[in-house]
Write a protein that holds these residues in place. Structure first.
Motif, PDB file in Angstrom:
ATOM      1  N   ASP A 276      87.789 -86.790 -31.190  1.00  0.00           N
ATOM      2  CA  ASP A 276      87.003 -85.533 -31.081  1.00  0.00           C
ATOM      3  C   ASP A 276      85.847 -85.578 -29.962  1.00  0.00           C
ATOM      4  OD1 ASP A 276      88.304 -83.985 -32.856  1.00  0.00           O
ATOM      5  OD2 ASP A 276      87.050 -84.611 -34.802  1.00  0.00           O
ATOM      6  N   TRP A 277      85.722 -86.975 -29.539  1.00  0.00           N
ATOM      7  CA  TRP A 277      84.700 -87.273 -28.720  1.00  0.00           C
ATOM      8  C   TRP A 277      85.258 -87.610 -27.317  1.00  0.00           C
ATOM      9  CZ3 TRP A 277      79.431 -86.813 -29.550  1.00  0.00           C
ATOM     10  CH2 TRP A 277      79.055 -86.461 -30.914  1.00  0.00           C
TER      11      TRP A 277
ATOM     12  N   GLN B 114      72.534 -93.335 -31.053  1.00  0.00           N
ATOM     13  CA  GLN B 114      71.932 -92.283 -31.536  1.00  0.00           C
ATOM     14  C   GLN B 114      72.702 -91.005 -31.200  1.00  0.00           C
ATOM     15  OE1 GLN B 114      67.546 -91.709 -30.832  1.00  0.00           O
ATOM     16  NE2 GLN B 114      67.063 -93.732 -31.879  1.00  0.00           N
ATOM     17  N   ASN B 115      72.306 -89.865 -31.690  1.00  0.00           N
ATOM     18  CA  ASN B 115      73.033 -88.636 -31.012  1.00  0.00           C
ATOM     19  C   ASN B 115      71.939 -87.818 -30.658  1.00  0.00           C
ATOM     20  OD1 ASN B 115      75.450 -89.304 -32.651  1.00  0.00           O
ATOM     21  ND2 ASN B 115      74.829 -88.640 -34.651  1.00  0.00           N
ATOM     22  N   LEU B 116      72.199 -86.898 -29.554  1.00  0.00           N
ATOM     23  CA  LEU B 116      71.582 -86.085 -29.077  1.00  0.00           C
ATOM     24  C   LEU B 116      72.242 -84.628 -28.967  1.00  0.00           C
ATOM     25  CD1 LEU B 116      69.348 -85.431 -26.883  1.00  0.00           C
ATOM     26  CD2 LEU B 116      71.213 -86.061 -25.199  1.00  0.00           C
ATOM     27  N   GLU B 117      71.424 -83.523 -29.402  1.00  0.00           N
ATOM     28  CA  GLU B 117      72.103 -82.221 -29.289  1.00  0.00           C
ATOM     29  C   GLU B 117      71.109 -81.480 -28.306  1.00  0.00           C
ATOM     30  OE1 GLU B 117      72.296 -80.248 -33.128  1.00  0.00           O
ATOM     31  OE2 GLU B 117      73.643 -81.896 -33.835  1.00  0.00           O
ATOM     32  N   ILE B 118      71.951 -80.450 -27.436  1.00  0.00           N
ATOM     33  CA  ILE B 118      71.363 -80.019 -26.623  1.00  0.00           C
ATOM     34  C   ILE B 118      71.572 -78.372 -26.649  1.00  0.00           C
ATOM     35  CG2 ILE B 118      70.729 -79.389 -24.077  1.00  0.00           C
ATOM     36  CD1 ILE B 118      71.335 -82.460 -23.450  1.00  0.00           C
ATOM     37  N   GLU B 119      70.721 -77.476 -26.681  1.00  0.00           N
ATOM     38  CA  GLU B 119      71.216 -76.060 -27.010  1.00  0.00           C
ATOM     39  C   GLU B 119      70.950 -75.464 -25.633  1.00  0.00           C
ATOM     40  OE1 GLU B 119      69.080 -73.943 -30.008  1.00  0.00           O
ATOM     41  OE2 GLU B 119      70.021 -75.084 -31.701  1.00  0.00           O
TER      42      GLU B 119
ATOM     43  N   LEU C 119      75.362 -78.573 -27.526  1.00  0.00           N
ATOM     44  CA  LEU C 119      76.194 -79.604 -26.748  1.00  0.00           C
ATOM     45  C   LEU C 119      75.782 -80.902 -27.535  1.00  0.00           C
ATOM     46  CD1 LEU C 119      75.891 -78.686 -22.969  1.00  0.00           C
ATOM     47  CD2 LEU C 119      77.763 -78.319 -24.437  1.00  0.00           C
ATOM     48  N   LYS C 120      76.742 -81.574 -27.823  1.00  0.00           N
ATOM     49  CA  LYS C 120      76.629 -82.808 -28.750  1.00  0.00           C
ATOM     50  C   LYS C 120      77.004 -84.307 -27.846  1.00  0.00           C
ATOM     51  CE  LYS C 120      76.792 -80.471 -33.032  1.00  0.00           C
ATOM     52  NZ  LYS C 120      77.475 -80.354 -34.431  1.00  0.00           N
ATOM     53  N   TYR C 121      76.086 -85.114 -28.158  1.00  0.00           N
ATOM     54  CA  TYR C 121      76.200 -86.329 -27.150  1.00  0.00           C
ATOM     55  C   TYR C 121      75.830 -87.555 -28.171  1.00  0.00           C
ATOM     56  CZ  TYR C 121      76.228 -83.632 -23.047  1.00  0.00           C
ATOM     57  OH  TYR C 121      76.360 -82.704 -22.047  1.00  0.00           O
TER      58      TYR C 121
ATOM     59  N   ARG D 117      80.554 -87.390 -25.355  1.00  0.00           N
ATOM     60  CA  ARG D 117      80.342 -86.031 -25.760  1.00  0.00           C
ATOM     61  C   ARG D 117      81.357 -85.253 -26.638  1.00  0.00           C
ATOM     62  NH1 ARG D 117      79.785 -82.958 -20.519  1.00  0.00           N
ATOM     63  NH2 ARG D 117      81.975 -83.589 -20.270  1.00  0.00           N
ATOM     64  N   LYS D 118      80.852 -84.619 -27.370  1.00  0.00           N
ATOM     65  CA  LYS D 118      81.687 -83.866 -28.615  1.00  0.00           C
ATOM     66  C   LYS D 118      82.554 -82.782 -27.934  1.00  0.00           C
ATOM     67  CE  LYS D 118      82.362 -82.805 -33.020  1.00  0.00           C
ATOM     68  NZ  LYS D 118      82.950 -83.596 -34.006  1.00  0.00           N
ATOM     69  N   LYS D 119      83.824 -82.884 -27.885  1.00  0.00           N
ATOM     70  CA  LYS D 119      84.774 -81.996 -27.386  1.00  0.00           C
ATOM     71  C   LYS D 119      84.561 -80.487 -27.886  1.00  0.00           C
ATOM     72  CE  LYS D 119      88.350 -85.262 -26.227  1.00  0.00           C
ATOM     73  NZ  LYS D 119      89.939 -85.557 -26.586  1.00  0.00           N
ATOM     74  N   ASN D 120      84.557 -79.760 -27.061  1.00  0.00           N
ATOM     75  CA  ASN D 120      84.499 -78.238 -27.335  1.00  0.00           C
ATOM     76  C   ASN D 120      85.592 -77.792 -27.942  1.00  0.00           C
ATOM     77  OD1 ASN D 120      83.624 -75.510 -27.733  1.00  0.00           O
ATOM     78  ND2 ASN D 120      83.033 -75.031 -25.196  1.00  0.00           N
ATOM     79  N   ARG D 121      85.900 -77.144 -28.851  1.00  0.00           N
ATOM     80  CA  ARG D 121      87.186 -76.496 -29.547  1.00  0.00           C
ATOM     81  C   ARG D 121      87.149 -75.023 -29.419  1.00  0.00           C
ATOM     82  NH1 ARG D 121      90.019 -80.998 -29.531  1.00  0.00           N
ATOM     83  NH2 ARG D 121      89.219 -82.513 -30.814  1.00  0.00           N
ATOM     84  N   GLU D 122      86.498 -74.324 -28.500  1.00  0.00           N
ATOM     85  CA  GLU D 122      86.619 -72.917 -28.507  1.00  0.00           C
ATOM     86  C   GLU D 122      87.871 -72.353 -27.676  1.00  0.00           C
ATOM     87  OE1 GLU D 122      83.174 -71.613 -26.399  1.00  0.00           O
ATOM     88  OE2 GLU D 122      81.535 -72.446 -27.606  1.00  0.00           O
TER      89      GLU D 122
END
Length: 88
Positions: free
Chosen positions: A64-65, A15-20, A30-32, A83-88
């Motif tokens: 990307d993870w 499963q995927n998890l998103e936390i704002e 943040l995506k897991y 965790r999805k890598k941050n591309r900022e």
């Protein structure tokens, strides 16, 4: 401090998890992702086989993870959290 630890509800496998969150007033998501690595066969695989399978899965995983946690193994599988890598 780079990491903050949060208690989250138990996730089902795959499963995927998103936390704002807000960091200095700036909103980020943040995506897991939780993956279960299954071991097939009639008997429990050796530790060496488990390590080989894990290395292969991690090396071939979507770039990307990033792997952030290896969970406690069971007879049939090992949970991995990415965790999805941050591309900022």
């Amino acid at each position: 401090m780079r990491e903050v630890v949060l208690s989250i509800p138990t996730l089902e496998a795959e499963q995927n998890l998103e936390i704002e969150v807000r960091i200095n007033g700036k909103k980020r998501t943040l995506k897991y992702r939780v993956e279960l690595i299954h071991f097939e066969g009639p008997e429990e695989p050796s530790s060496e086989k488990k390590v080989m399978v894990l290395k292969h899965v991690i090396q071939e995983y979507d770039k990307d993870w990033e792997l952030i946690q290896i969970g406690a193994p069971t007879k049939d599988n090992i949970p991995l959290m990415f965790r999805k890598k941050n591309r900022e």
